[in-house]
Write an enzyme that holds these catalytic residues in place. Structure first.
Site, PDB file in Angstrom:
ATOM      1  N   GLY A  13       0.948  -1.208   0.066  1.00 47.42           N
ATOM      2  CA  GLY A  13       0.308   0.163  -0.187  1.00 47.42           C
ATOM      3  C   GLY A  13       0.489   1.248   0.114  1.00 47.42           C
ATOM      4  O   GLY A  13       0.375   2.447   0.157  1.00 47.42           O
ATOM      5  N   ASN A  15       1.551   3.175  -2.023  1.00 45.66           N
ATOM      6  CA  ASN A  15       0.577   3.791  -3.547  1.00 45.66           C
ATOM      7  C   ASN A  15      -0.211   4.195  -2.556  1.00 45.66           C
ATOM      8  O   ASN A  15      -0.770   5.681  -3.583  1.00 45.66           O
ATOM      9  CB  ASN A  15       0.180   3.266  -4.604  1.00 45.66           C
ATOM     10  CG  ASN A  15       2.162   3.332  -5.648  1.00 45.66           C
ATOM     11  OD1 ASN A  15       1.923   4.148  -6.176  1.00 45.66           O
ATOM     12  ND2 ASN A  15       2.447   1.772  -5.435  1.00 45.66           N
ATOM     13  N   MET A  95      -4.015  -7.263  -7.352  1.00 46.82           N
ATOM     14  CA  MET A  95      -3.617  -7.919  -7.773  1.00 46.82           C
ATOM     15  C   MET A  95      -4.534  -8.974  -8.305  1.00 46.82           C
ATOM     16  O   MET A  95      -3.891 -10.556  -8.547  1.00 46.82           O
ATOM     17  CB  MET A  95      -2.432  -9.115  -7.460  1.00 46.82           C
ATOM     18  CG  MET A  95      -1.182  -8.305  -6.863  1.00 46.82           C
ATOM     19  SD  MET A  95      -0.604  -6.928  -8.060  1.00 46.82           S
ATOM     20  CE  MET A  95       1.173  -6.961  -7.809  1.00 46.82           C
ATOM     21  N   ILE A  97      -6.928 -10.156 -11.332  1.00 42.71           N
ATOM     22  CA  ILE A  97      -7.717  -9.311 -12.347  1.00 42.71           C
ATOM     23  C   ILE A  97      -9.169  -9.711 -12.445  1.00 42.71           C
ATOM     24  O   ILE A  97     -10.457 -10.590 -12.098  1.00 42.71           O
ATOM     25  CB  ILE A  97      -7.606 -10.342 -13.881  1.00 42.71           C
ATOM     26  CG1 ILE A  97      -5.994 -10.576 -13.699  1.00 42.71           C
ATOM     27  CG2 ILE A  97      -8.273 -10.070 -14.952  1.00 42.71           C
ATOM     28  CD1 ILE A  97      -5.356 -11.395 -14.970  1.00 42.71           C
ATOM     29  N   LEU A  98      -9.740  -8.202 -13.182  1.00 38.67           N
ATOM     30  CA  LEU A  98     -11.640  -7.865 -12.057  1.00 38.67           C
ATOM     31  C   LEU A  98     -12.125  -8.322 -13.626  1.00 38.67           C
ATOM     32  O   LEU A  98     -11.434  -8.026 -15.244  1.00 38.67           O
ATOM     33  CB  LEU A  98     -11.534  -6.602 -12.118  1.00 38.67           C
ATOM     34  CG  LEU A  98     -10.760  -6.150 -11.163  1.00 38.67           C
ATOM     35  CD1 LEU A  98     -11.070  -4.424 -10.835  1.00 38.67           C
ATOM     36  CD2 LEU A  98     -11.844  -7.009  -9.840  1.00 38.67           C
ATOM     37  N   ASN A 112      -6.271   2.026 -13.163  1.00 42.00           N
ATOM     38  CA  ASN A 112      -4.778   1.047 -12.824  1.00 42.00           C
ATOM     39  C   ASN A 112      -3.066   1.803 -12.996  1.00 42.00           C
ATOM     40  O   ASN A 112      -3.004   2.011 -13.983  1.00 42.00           O
ATOM     41  CB  ASN A 112      -5.361  -0.341 -13.481  1.00 42.00           C
ATOM     42  CG  ASN A 112      -4.076  -1.256 -12.825  1.00 42.00           C
ATOM     43  OD1 ASN A 112      -4.010  -1.953 -11.765  1.00 42.00           O
ATOM     44  ND2 ASN A 112      -3.214  -2.277 -13.967  1.00 42.00           N
ATOM     45  N   HIS A 114       0.697   0.540 -13.267  1.00 41.66           N
ATOM     46  CA  HIS A 114       1.014  -1.259 -13.132  1.00 41.66           C
ATOM     47  C   HIS A 114       2.566  -0.688 -13.831  1.00 41.66           C
ATOM     48  O   HIS A 114       3.163   0.843 -14.603  1.00 41.66           O
ATOM     49  CB  HIS A 114       0.735  -1.836 -14.932  1.00 41.66           C
ATOM     50  CG  HIS A 114       0.979  -2.224 -15.350  1.00 41.66           C
ATOM     51  ND1 HIS A 114       1.017  -3.666 -14.670  1.00 41.66           N
ATOM     52  CD2 HIS A 114       1.857  -2.984 -16.759  1.00 41.66           C
ATOM     53  CE1 HIS A 114       1.698  -4.979 -14.894  1.00 41.66           C
ATOM     54  NE2 HIS A 114       2.430  -4.381 -15.955  1.00 41.66           N
ATOM     55  N   ASP A 155      -3.372  -4.815 -17.984  1.00 45.39           N
ATOM     56  CA  ASP A 155      -3.068  -4.066 -17.528  1.00 45.39           C
ATOM     57  C   ASP A 155      -2.942  -3.147 -18.848  1.00 45.39           C
ATOM     58  O   ASP A 155      -1.674  -3.041 -19.397  1.00 45.39           O
ATOM     59  CB  ASP A 155      -1.340  -4.744 -17.560  1.00 45.39           C
ATOM     60  CG  ASP A 155      -1.215  -4.794 -16.064  1.00 45.39           C
ATOM     61  OD1 ASP A 155      -2.346  -4.230 -14.857  1.00 45.39           O
ATOM     62  OD2 ASP A 155      -0.824  -6.131 -15.555  1.00 45.39           O
ATOM     63  N   GLU A 184       6.408   5.940  -9.707  1.00 46.21           N
ATOM     64  CA  GLU A 184       4.983   5.548  -9.111  1.00 46.21           C
ATOM     65  C   GLU A 184       4.038   6.477  -8.147  1.00 46.21           C
ATOM     66  O   GLU A 184       2.747   7.192  -8.396  1.00 46.21           O
ATOM     67  CB  GLU A 184       4.432   3.918  -8.883  1.00 46.21           C
ATOM     68  CG  GLU A 184       5.070   3.099  -9.804  1.00 46.21           C
ATOM     69  CD  GLU A 184       4.241   1.745  -9.288  1.00 46.21           C
ATOM     70  OE1 GLU A 184       4.117   0.381  -9.815  1.00 46.21           O
ATOM     71  OE2 GLU A 184       4.910   1.161  -7.663  1.00 46.21           O
TER      72      GLU A 184
END
Ligand code: GAR
Length: 200
Positions: A13, A15, A95, A97-98, A112, A114, A155, A184
């Protein structure tokens, strides 16, 4: 108007912390309405609690154990996120995939982060993959991107901001990872500002 964010995490976390700090410091006109993690041990949950932000732990395992479809997990995730009425859903180290069962509920509102340049190294091991490609002499730099997630492509999607990150012969995976994370933390805030405030 102050934007409401839902931030989805799976790990450290750092970010998320960058977003918390930017909101607090007045660099981003936003507030985090909820932080969701699929992992209980994610340190980001502690960061959120410390900042007084509501947290939700939404694990996948009970769905798998009950033989329930992954799409049910995503639909339930969408429902719980919707309760917080976010303007944007930020995947900050999420992490899983939706599927469209989640994404279609937030059209062009899922963002997102990446750790690779657009079109390169999708998936969970982007930094390692780039480092190995560098060692094979295939690339000289990697990067970071922030993009919208319109569909199930991993991504990939319309890029809001991206920045190249050099790789040096003296690098190991730790020094490269640190350099990428530093970029990032800055790029994610810039991208969110673009979306929220129309900056730059
Ligand atoms: C970040 O490097 C992010 O780009 C990456 O996970 C890390 C989370 O770090 N995401 C992906 O690889 C998505 N495919 P954090 O938990 O310290 O913010």
């Amino acid at each position: 108007m102050t934007a409401k964010l839902a931030v989805l995490i799976s790990g450290n976390g750092s970010n998320l912390q960058a977003i918390i700090d930017a909101c607090r410091g007045g660099f981003l006109d936003a507030e985090i309405a909820v932080v969701v993690s699929n992992r209980k041990a994610a340190y980001g949950l502690q960061r959120a609690e410390k900042a007084g932000i509501p947290t939700v732990y939404h694990p996948l395992k009970p769905y798998k154990d009950a033989g329930r479809d992954r799409r049910e997990y995503d639909a339930d995730l969408a429902r719980l996120v919707e309760e917080y009425k976010p303007d944007l859903v930020v995947l900050a180290g999420w992490m899983l995939i939706l599927s469209s069962d989640f994404l279609d509920r937030f059209p062009y509102r899922v963002v997102n982060l990446h750790p690779a340049l657009p079109g390169q190294f999708p998936g969970a091991h982007a930094i390692q993959d780039a480092f190995e490609a560098f060692q094979r002499g295939e690339i000289k730099e990697t990067g970071v991107m922030v993009h919208l997630v319109p569909d199930e492509a991993v991504d990939a999607g319309p890029v809001i901001a991206s920045e190249a990150v050099p790789i040096y012969p003296s690098d190991d995976i730790e020094t490269l990872t640190k350099r990428i994370h530093n970029v990032e933390h800055r790029l994610l805030i810039r991208a969110l500002r673009r979306l929220i405030e129309g900056d730059e």
